[in-house]
Write a protein that holds these residues in place. Sequence first.
Motif, PDB file in Angstrom:
ATOM      1  N   LEU A 139     -21.925 -15.912  36.999  1.00 31.70           N
ATOM      2  CA  LEU A 139     -21.185 -16.070  35.743  1.00 31.70           C
ATOM      3  C   LEU A 139     -19.832 -16.731  35.938  1.00 31.70           C
ATOM      4  N   GLY A 140     -19.380 -16.836  37.173  1.00 23.65           N
ATOM      5  CA  GLY A 140     -18.107 -17.494  37.444  1.00 23.65           C
ATOM      6  C   GLY A 140     -16.928 -16.837  36.752  1.00 23.65           C
ATOM      7  N   GLY A 141     -16.973 -15.496  36.613  1.00 22.08           N
ATOM      8  CA  GLY A 141     -15.917 -14.788  35.900  1.00 22.08           C
ATOM      9  C   GLY A 141     -15.066 -13.928  36.806  1.00 22.08           C
ATOM     10  N   LYS A 142     -14.110 -13.236  36.189  1.00 24.41           N
ATOM     11  CA  LYS A 142     -13.256 -12.299  36.916  1.00 24.41           C
ATOM     12  C   LYS A 142     -13.619 -10.878  36.516  1.00 24.41           C
ATOM     13  N   ALA A 143     -13.067  -9.912  37.242  1.00 25.77           N
ATOM     14  CA  ALA A 143     -13.378  -8.506  36.984  1.00 25.77           C
ATOM     15  C   ALA A 143     -12.100  -7.698  36.808  1.00 25.77           C
ATOM     16  N   VAL A 144     -12.160  -6.713  35.894  1.00 25.74           N
ATOM     17  CA  VAL A 144     -11.105  -5.715  35.760  1.00 25.74           C
ATOM     18  C   VAL A 144     -11.652  -4.413  36.340  1.00 25.74           C
ATOM     19  N   TYR A 145     -10.921  -3.841  37.293  1.00 29.03           N
ATOM     20  CA  TYR A 145     -11.363  -2.599  37.941  1.00 29.03           C
ATOM     21  C   TYR A 145     -10.325  -1.520  37.653  1.00 29.03           C
ATOM     22  N   ILE A 146     -10.720  -0.516  36.860  1.00 33.07           N
ATOM     23  CA  ILE A 146      -9.846   0.604  36.507  1.00 33.07           C
ATOM     24  C   ILE A 146     -10.241   1.796  37.370  1.00 33.07           C
ATOM     25  N   ASP A 147      -9.369   2.139  38.308  1.00 33.90           N
ATOM     26  CA  ASP A 147      -9.660   3.163  39.312  1.00 33.90           C
ATOM     27  C   ASP A 147      -8.891   4.441  38.983  1.00 33.90           C
ATOM     28  N   THR A 148      -9.610   5.491  38.598  1.00 36.55           N
ATOM     29  CA  THR A 148      -8.959   6.760  38.255  1.00 36.55           C
ATOM     30  C   THR A 148      -8.975   7.755  39.412  1.00 36.55           C
ATOM     31  N   GLU A 149      -9.804   7.500  40.416  1.00 34.33           N
ATOM     32  CA  GLU A 149      -9.966   8.456  41.510  1.00 34.33           C
ATOM     33  C   GLU A 149      -9.320   8.006  42.817  1.00 34.33           C
ATOM     34  N   GLY A 150      -8.896   6.745  42.872  1.00 31.93           N
ATOM     35  CA  GLY A 150      -8.354   6.215  44.116  1.00 31.93           C
ATOM     36  C   GLY A 150      -9.424   5.911  45.138  1.00 31.93           C
ATOM     37  N   SER A 151     -10.643   5.643  44.665  1.00 32.22           N
ATOM     38  CA  SER A 151     -11.769   5.430  45.584  1.00 32.22           C
ATOM     39  C   SER A 151     -12.027   3.955  45.896  1.00 32.22           C
ATOM     40  N   PHE A 152     -11.322   3.045  45.193  1.00 29.67           N
ATOM     41  CA  PHE A 152     -11.509   1.612  45.461  1.00 29.67           C
ATOM     42  C   PHE A 152     -10.865   1.255  46.802  1.00 29.67           C
ATOM     43  N   MET A 153     -11.625   0.585  47.657  1.00 27.06           N
ATOM     44  CA  MET A 153     -11.122   0.192  48.972  1.00 27.06           C
ATOM     45  C   MET A 153     -11.184  -1.330  49.100  1.00 27.06           C
ATOM     46  N   PRO A 154     -10.028  -1.992  49.199  1.00 26.00           N
ATOM     47  CA  PRO A 154     -10.038  -3.457  49.318  1.00 26.00           C
ATOM     48  C   PRO A 154     -10.759  -3.931  50.575  1.00 26.00           C
ATOM     49  N   GLU A 155     -10.709  -3.128  51.646  1.00 32.53           N
ATOM     50  CA  GLU A 155     -11.423  -3.496  52.870  1.00 32.53           C
ATOM     51  C   GLU A 155     -12.925  -3.572  52.620  1.00 32.53           C
ATOM     52  N   ARG A 156     -13.432  -2.598  51.851  1.00 31.81           N
ATOM     53  CA  ARG A 156     -14.864  -2.594  51.527  1.00 31.81           C
ATOM     54  C   ARG A 156     -15.199  -3.765  50.600  1.00 31.81           C
ATOM     55  N   ALA A 157     -14.307  -4.053  49.654  1.00 30.90           N
ATOM     56  CA  ALA A 157     -14.519  -5.192  48.755  1.00 30.90           C
ATOM     57  C   ALA A 157     -14.586  -6.496  49.546  1.00 30.90           C
ATOM     58  N   TYR A 158     -13.773  -6.606  50.581  1.00 34.56           N
ATOM     59  CA  TYR A 158     -13.780  -7.795  51.442  1.00 34.56           C
ATOM     60  C   TYR A 158     -15.129  -7.930  52.141  1.00 34.56           C
ATOM     61  N   GLN A 159     -15.656  -6.817  52.658  1.00 36.71           N
ATOM     62  CA  GLN A 159     -16.954  -6.833  53.332  1.00 36.71           C
ATOM     63  C   GLN A 159     -18.072  -7.232  52.362  1.00 36.71           C
ATOM     64  N   VAL A 160     -18.027  -6.671  51.149  1.00 35.47           N
ATOM     65  CA  VAL A 160     -19.043  -6.986  50.140  1.00 35.47           C
ATOM     66  C   VAL A 160     -18.960  -8.464  49.771  1.00 35.47           C
ATOM     67  N   ALA A 161     -17.737  -8.984  49.656  1.00 30.99           N
ATOM     68  CA  ALA A 161     -17.553 -10.405  49.327  1.00 30.99           C
ATOM     69  C   ALA A 161     -18.135 -11.296  50.420  1.00 30.99           C
TER      70      ALA A 161
END
Length: 254
Positions: A139-161
């Motif tokens: 879709l060539g779009g961007k994402a909004v990520y609303i984190d209420t638990e503090g569980s988002f990990m940029p390191e993991r996002a890098y690996q997934v990317a």
Amino acid sequence: MEISILPISSIHKDQLIRAGYTSLESLVVVSPYRLAQELNILQEEALHIVKEALKYSGAGGVQTGRSFFKGCQSAWEMLEEEKILNYISTGCEDFDDILGGGISCKEVTEVGGVPGIGKTQLGIQLAINVQVPLAYGGLGGKAVYIDTEGSFMPERAYQVAEACIMDTLDKFAFHKDFEICKEVMQPKFFLSNIIYFRICSYTEQISVINNLHKFLEERKDVKVVIIDSITFHFRRDFKDMLRRTRVLADMSQN
């Protein structure tokens, strides 16, 4: 619209939020008598609050003619919309098939399950996959990520990317736009397009959700909004189940 714009006392605003009234839409449908009982205030004060809510929401006037039916559409238009509906791939073909093509745009998808089942992993995956260029079936779009638990990990996002990029380039190695798309298919580019909100309280969450439409009006390229998770702060801070249900219902409508 938020109740914060109402010209009423801060005490009443706090009472309204605690009672589950987080938007003007939830206020305009309640009677002053009921509101006075729930907030434990005078009926005259409740009447003033409801009047102001009607005034600022625009519900105080009478709508007639075309303006009243602005949101209507024909069944044929609905069918045509479904045909061109976009989907975000989960990264798993079998899972996409079960969901009818992936996570559907213009709809709310709720993912539930016990801790550790992979809800956050799926959220991060969608925030990455939504960015795959149009030429590569994304879709060539961007994402909004609303984190209420503090569980988002940029390191993991890098690996997934990295994994997403490798898989996509392998699949479209002979595409005519391969070299052009290859330049933007970098983990740094993907992570830069995830707009991250860290939420630390239910009042902060209510405020962000109620004002999200204004934020998105300026960012038409956002194609997915992920909330991880929507109930975290409400499980801890709300004792009144009826009020909690009302607040969550308002949030779902937004």
